[in-house]
Each structure stands twice: as structure tokens, then as C-alpha cells.
Design an enzyme around this catalytic site. Structure first.
Site, PDB file in Angstrom:
ATOM      1  N   LYS A  11      59.537 -43.683   1.225  1.00 19.98           N
ATOM      2  CA  LYS A  11      60.307 -43.608   2.126  1.00 19.98           C
ATOM      3  C   LYS A  11      61.343 -44.081   2.208  1.00 19.98           C
ATOM      4  O   LYS A  11      62.190 -44.879   1.651  1.00 19.98           O
ATOM      5  CB  LYS A  11      59.549 -43.892   2.938  1.00 19.98           C
ATOM      6  CG  LYS A  11      57.706 -43.752   3.170  1.00 19.98           C
ATOM      7  CD  LYS A  11      56.877 -43.718   4.548  1.00 19.98           C
ATOM      8  CE  LYS A  11      56.125 -43.024   5.127  1.00 19.98           C
ATOM      9  NZ  LYS A  11      55.204 -43.839   6.148  1.00 19.98           N
ATOM     10  N   TYR A  51      55.453 -33.642   9.584  1.00 22.36           N
ATOM     11  CA  TYR A  51      54.020 -34.763  10.105  1.00 22.36           C
ATOM     12  C   TYR A  51      53.482 -33.489  11.920  1.00 22.36           C
ATOM     13  O   TYR A  51      52.943 -34.825  12.880  1.00 22.36           O
ATOM     14  CB  TYR A  51      54.898 -35.541  10.766  1.00 22.36           C
ATOM     15  CG  TYR A  51      55.094 -37.266  10.007  1.00 22.36           C
ATOM     16  CD1 TYR A  51      53.600 -38.182   9.164  1.00 22.36           C
ATOM     17  CD2 TYR A  51      56.009 -37.799   8.552  1.00 22.36           C
ATOM     18  CE1 TYR A  51      53.721 -38.698   8.039  1.00 22.36           C
ATOM     19  CE2 TYR A  51      55.715 -38.656   8.041  1.00 22.36           C
ATOM     20  CZ  TYR A  51      54.550 -38.659   7.173  1.00 22.36           C
ATOM     21  OH  TYR A  51      55.080 -39.856   6.361  1.00 22.36           O
ATOM     22  N   ASN A 114      56.775 -47.981   6.247  1.00 20.89           N
ATOM     23  CA  ASN A 114      55.609 -48.628   4.999  1.00 20.89           C
ATOM     24  C   ASN A 114      56.269 -47.690   3.560  1.00 20.89           C
ATOM     25  O   ASN A 114      55.336 -48.412   3.460  1.00 20.89           O
ATOM     26  CB  ASN A 114      54.534 -48.477   5.837  1.00 20.89           C
ATOM     27  CG  ASN A 114      53.435 -46.843   5.010  1.00 20.89           C
ATOM     28  OD1 ASN A 114      54.930 -46.999   5.662  1.00 20.89           O
ATOM     29  ND2 ASN A 114      52.927 -46.795   6.024  1.00 20.89           N
ATOM     30  N   HIS A 117      54.213 -42.524   1.123  1.00 16.03           N
ATOM     31  CA  HIS A 117      53.542 -41.961   1.486  1.00 16.03           C
ATOM     32  C   HIS A 117      52.602 -41.446   0.594  1.00 16.03           C
ATOM     33  O   HIS A 117      52.711 -40.718  -0.265  1.00 16.03           O
ATOM     34  CB  HIS A 117      53.424 -40.507   2.706  1.00 16.03           C
ATOM     35  CG  HIS A 117      53.032 -39.708   3.356  1.00 16.03           C
ATOM     36  ND1 HIS A 117      51.560 -39.287   4.034  1.00 16.03           N
ATOM     37  CD2 HIS A 117      52.426 -38.564   2.506  1.00 16.03           C
ATOM     38  CE1 HIS A 117      51.409 -38.486   4.286  1.00 16.03           C
ATOM     39  NE2 HIS A 117      51.886 -37.700   3.199  1.00 16.03           N
ATOM     40  N   GLU A 128      50.990 -30.053   1.319  1.00 20.49           N
ATOM     41  CA  GLU A 128      52.082 -31.186   1.358  1.00 20.49           C
ATOM     42  C   GLU A 128      52.808 -30.760   0.570  1.00 20.49           C
ATOM     43  O   GLU A 128      54.241 -30.881   0.117  1.00 20.49           O
ATOM     44  CB  GLU A 128      51.924 -32.399   1.922  1.00 20.49           C
ATOM     45  CG  GLU A 128      51.226 -32.793   2.478  1.00 20.49           C
ATOM     46  CD  GLU A 128      50.644 -34.188   3.498  1.00 20.49           C
ATOM     47  OE1 GLU A 128      49.934 -34.122   4.268  1.00 20.49           O
ATOM     48  OE2 GLU A 128      50.742 -35.208   1.633  1.00 20.49           O
TER      49      GLU A 128
END
Ligand code: CMP
Length: 140
Positions: A11, A51, A114, A117, A128
Site C-alpha cells: 500500500k 473496496y 497498514n 492487503h 482481485e
């Protein structure tokens, strides 16, 4: 168990801090092979589609802004039990709860930023992967 594939994102908080190599080392040390990888910069709309399952959550808008704030590295990881193994290597979503040695314990800044993913099930992994990669890009 047969080889399995999972989808992974490094990320914006991690690409900004130049952590792509350190995170990839964690995957490879765990026996996960990076069989496809590309660095892209999502638009907010593209992040929103990815998302969409979280569209009703209070953090959705902030999450989409964050995912479009800097480049990401999207990946397909392959290995035995790759979905579960990747989730172990990543650690808990909230870095405060992540086990020592996991990616999120070592690198994540907070639950929203964080660092990584990873897909949570075979069906989502397939969806995905297909959102980010064509079959031609999955070189094994
Ligand atoms: P990820 O595994 O990419 O899936 C959804 C993301 O939403 C999750 O990681 C977190 O980064 C983010 N998220 C989950 N809970 C919160 C929260 N309370 N506040 C902000 N972001 C969150």
C-alpha cells in the site's frame, strides 16, 4: 495441498517509505513466490471499485483517498496454502494486534495505513487477481 494463488497489495504508506523490497523479502522467506507484480497509481474511483464491499463502512472514503494517495505494488503470490500463509505473514489488520515478526507488526502505521492487503478467500483472490492482471501477465 496444491499450489494456490492469492492477490496482494503493497500500500501507499509502504511504497512512500521505500519498503517494497523489505516486504517482498518477508513473502519470499515464507515460501511465497511473486509470480506477477506491477507498480501502479490508482485513481480514487478505481480504489472505490476494489473496496466496494466496504462502501457502507465509515472509513470507506478515507480508505479510497489513501489508496489513491501514492503508487501501490499489486502482486500475485503463489505457494502451498498461499491465501492463509499470506495472511499469517501480513499479521492482523490492526498493527496493534499483529504478532511479532509479521509485516504489519514491523511496518504498518495504523489500521488504515497498514502496509499490505491480502485476499481472504479463494473466490476473492480470483476476483482481485482478475481486476488487476490479465492472464498474459501471470508468468508463473
Ligand atoms: P485491507 O485488508 O486492505 O481491507 C480493508 C481495509 O480497510 C483494511 O485493510 C484496513 O486498511 C482498512 N480499515 C479497516 N478498518 C479500518 C478503520 N477502522 N479505519 C480505517 N481503515 C480501516
Amino acid at each position: 495441498m496444491a499450489l494456490e494463488r492469492t492477490f496482494s497489495i503493497i500500500k501507499p504508506d509502504a511504497t512512500r517509505r521505500n519498503l517494497t523490497g523489505a516486504i517482498n523479502a518477508k513473502f519470499e522467506e515464507a515460501g511465497l513466490r511473486i509470480v506477477a507484480q506491477k507498480r501502479i497509481h490508482l485513481t480514487k474511483a478505481q480504489a472505490g471499485v476494489f473496496y466496494a464491499v466496504h462502501a457502507e463502512r465509515p472509513f470507506y472514503d478515507e480508505l479510497c483517498d489513501f489508496m489513491a494517495s501514492a503508487p501501490i505494488v499489486c502482486q500475485v503470490l503463489e505457494g502451498e496454502n498461499a491465501i492463509t500463509k499470506n495472511r499469517e505473514v501480513m499479521g492482523a489488520t490492526n498493527p496493534a494486534d499483529a504478532a511479532p515478526g509479521t509485516i504489519r507488526a514491523e511496518f504498518a502505521q495504523c489500521v488504515g495505513e497498514n502496509s499490505v492487503h491480502g485476499s481472504d478467500a479463494p473466490e476473492t483472490a480470483a476476483e482481485e487477481i482478475a481486476y488487476f492482471f490479465s492472464g498474459l501477465e501471470l508468468v508463473g
